[in-house]
Design a protein around this motif. Structure first.
Motif, PDB file in Angstrom:
ATOM      1  N   VAL A  62       0.859  -1.178   0.000  1.00  0.00           N
ATOM      2  CA  VAL A  62       0.000   0.000   0.000  1.00  0.00           C
ATOM      3  C   VAL A  62       0.897   1.231   0.000  1.00  0.00           C
ATOM      4  N   ALA A  63       0.438   2.310  -0.631  1.00  0.00           N
ATOM      5  CA  ALA A  63       1.211   3.555  -0.630  1.00  0.00           C
ATOM      6  C   ALA A  63       0.246   4.735  -0.526  1.00  0.00           C
ATOM      7  N   PHE A  64       0.652   5.738   0.226  1.00  0.00           N
ATOM      8  CA  PHE A  64      -0.104   6.973   0.344  1.00  0.00           C
ATOM      9  C   PHE A  64       0.536   7.989  -0.597  1.00  0.00           C
ATOM     10  N   VAL A  65      -0.205   8.383  -1.618  1.00  0.00           N
ATOM     11  CA  VAL A  65       0.374   9.152  -2.719  1.00  0.00           C
ATOM     12  C   VAL A  65      -0.510  10.342  -3.064  1.00  0.00           C
ATOM     13  N   ALA A  66       0.063  11.253  -3.865  1.00  0.00           N
ATOM     14  CA  ALA A  66      -0.678  12.381  -4.432  1.00  0.00           C
ATOM     15  C   ALA A  66      -0.352  12.419  -5.920  1.00  0.00           C
TER      16      ALA A  66
ATOM     17  N   PRO B  29      -9.349   7.607  -3.157  1.00  0.00           N
ATOM     18  CA  PRO B  29      -9.142   8.973  -2.650  1.00  0.00           C
ATOM     19  C   PRO B  29      -9.400   9.091  -1.151  1.00  0.00           C
ATOM     20  N   LEU B  30      -8.554   9.887  -0.513  1.00  0.00           N
ATOM     21  CA  LEU B  30      -8.711  10.182   0.909  1.00  0.00           C
ATOM     22  C   LEU B  30      -9.218  11.600   1.140  1.00  0.00           C
ATOM     23  N   ALA B  31      -8.575  12.590   0.484  1.00  0.00           N
ATOM     24  CA  ALA B  31      -8.969  13.989   0.685  1.00  0.00           C
ATOM     25  C   ALA B  31      -8.327  14.845  -0.398  1.00  0.00           C
ATOM     26  N   THR B  32      -8.875  16.041  -0.569  1.00  0.00           N
ATOM     27  CA  THR B  32      -8.358  17.004  -1.546  1.00  0.00           C
ATOM     28  C   THR B  32      -8.031  18.308  -0.838  1.00  0.00           C
TER      29      THR B  32
ATOM     30  N   VAL C  90      -4.927   6.454  -1.455  1.00  0.00           N
ATOM     31  CA  VAL C  90      -4.263   5.206  -1.104  1.00  0.00           C
ATOM     32  C   VAL C  90      -4.107   4.399  -2.385  1.00  0.00           C
ATOM     33  N   ALA C  91      -2.892   3.963  -2.676  1.00  0.00           N
ATOM     34  CA  ALA C  91      -2.622   3.150  -3.858  1.00  0.00           C
ATOM     35  C   ALA C  91      -2.438   1.697  -3.440  1.00  0.00           C
ATOM     36  N   VAL C  92      -3.145   0.795  -4.110  1.00  0.00           N
ATOM     37  CA  VAL C  92      -3.022  -0.641  -3.853  1.00  0.00           C
ATOM     38  C   VAL C  92      -2.939  -1.361  -5.193  1.00  0.00           C
TER      39      VAL C  92
END
Length: 307
Positions: free
Chosen positions: A143-147, A160-163, A271-273
């Motif tokens: 898993v990766a937290f990305v923008a 998506p988590l937030a903008t 979140v990237a999976v």
């Protein structure tokens, strides 16, 4: 083909050196070299180009590396699934993140995860969003937290988590510090400090300026948030950054200007999976702490090939 042969192969491929790979795997170099030769004979292809200083992957080796990572990830997932049925949660969860996403505070999250699931080993890697998404695609990260602006690479799903808005930072004595808002045209002749090209914020900025037909000079390219803020604080340039970066304590001395253009970019954290990876109980348990959906392994936003 034995799993240990694939593990040794990955070690040599990543270290580019047989001695370092053997030290990493804690085996004799002769044994590791013999395993690689056995693997090459079984596949009928040379996997490495060997020299006195280092080794390089052949075309066959590059093809095997992708599948070797996927194979070992699948084996780990299978072991974890059996452990989960037995009422245990163990194994490894590999997490990647870009710096200062702001939307999620990762250290407390990982600490809570460790307290809840002490049998799971956590591995954390920092990097730019493009690199992290590629590591997810290759099976090297769970898993990766990305923008990421635009679509993710094929084989990766974004949830998506937030903008957040993008904001302009400048030195308090910069001419733009007298303004609360600024349009794109006002930035035409500015010098910019920005992140390296695989960071999500940099890609978002490059796309935004290209979309309005403005060339942008970026003589200062950095790879961490604190250096960027220090460069702006020293008057070396201005920076367009995500709102969480502008809220950092080290940015308090800087002037924050709102981008008034309706087309101003917005920074989305996701979140990237892996899209098609087998279910991982440890990964799913981590995602349940982050996402409201009860089935994080089946996200509603599917990936399409990137441009």
């Amino acid at each position: 083909m034995e799993l240990r042969h694939l593990e040794y192969f990955i070690a040599v491929a990543e270290e580019r050196h047989f001695t370092r790979a053997a030290e990493r795997m804690r085996v004799a170099q002769s044994g590791l070299s013999a395993s690689i030769r056995t693997l090459e004979r079984e596949l009928g292809a040379d996997l490495f180009i060997r020299s006195t200083r280092r080794v390089e992957l052949t075309e066959a080796g590059r093809a095997l590396l992708i599948e070797a990572h996927r194979t070992l990830a699948s084996v780990d997932a299978a072991r974890d699934a059996v452990a989960a049925v037995q009422g245990l949660l163990r194994g490894t969860v590999s997490v990647g993140t870009e710096q200062c996403l702001g939307v999620i505070n990762l250290p407390p999250l990982l600490a809570r995860f460790r307290r809840t699931y002490p049998g799971v080993e956590i591995r954390l890697r920092h990097g730019g969003s493009t690199h992290l998404a590629d590591q997810v695609r290759l099976g090297r990260l769970d898993v990766a937290f990305v923008a990421l602006p635009g679509q993710p690479p094929d084989g990766v799903t974004l949830m998506p988590l937030a903008t957040e808005p993008m904001l302009l930072l400048c030195h308090p004595e910069h001419p733009l510090s007298a303004r609360d808002t600024v349009d794109w045209e006002s930035l035409r002749n500015e010098l910019f400090v920005d992140f390296s090209s695989d960071w999500g914020a940099r890609q978002l900025n490059d796309r935004a300026f290209t979309a309005v037909g403005l060339e942008r000079r970026v003589p200062l390219e950095v790879n961490d948030v604190h250096t960027l803020l220090e460069c702006v604080d020293q008057g070396l340039g201005v920076a367009v950054v995500p709102a969480p970066v502008a809220r950092k304590p080290s940015a308090r001395r800087l002037h924050v200007v709102t981008l008034s253009d309706p087309a101003a970019p917005r920074w989305q954290v996701s979140v990237a999976v892996p899209t098609a990876a087998p279910s991982s109980p440890a990964r799913d348990a981590l995602l349940r702490m982050v996402l409201p959906t009860p089935k994080p392994a089946r996200p509603s936003v599917t990936a399409t090939p990137g441009p």
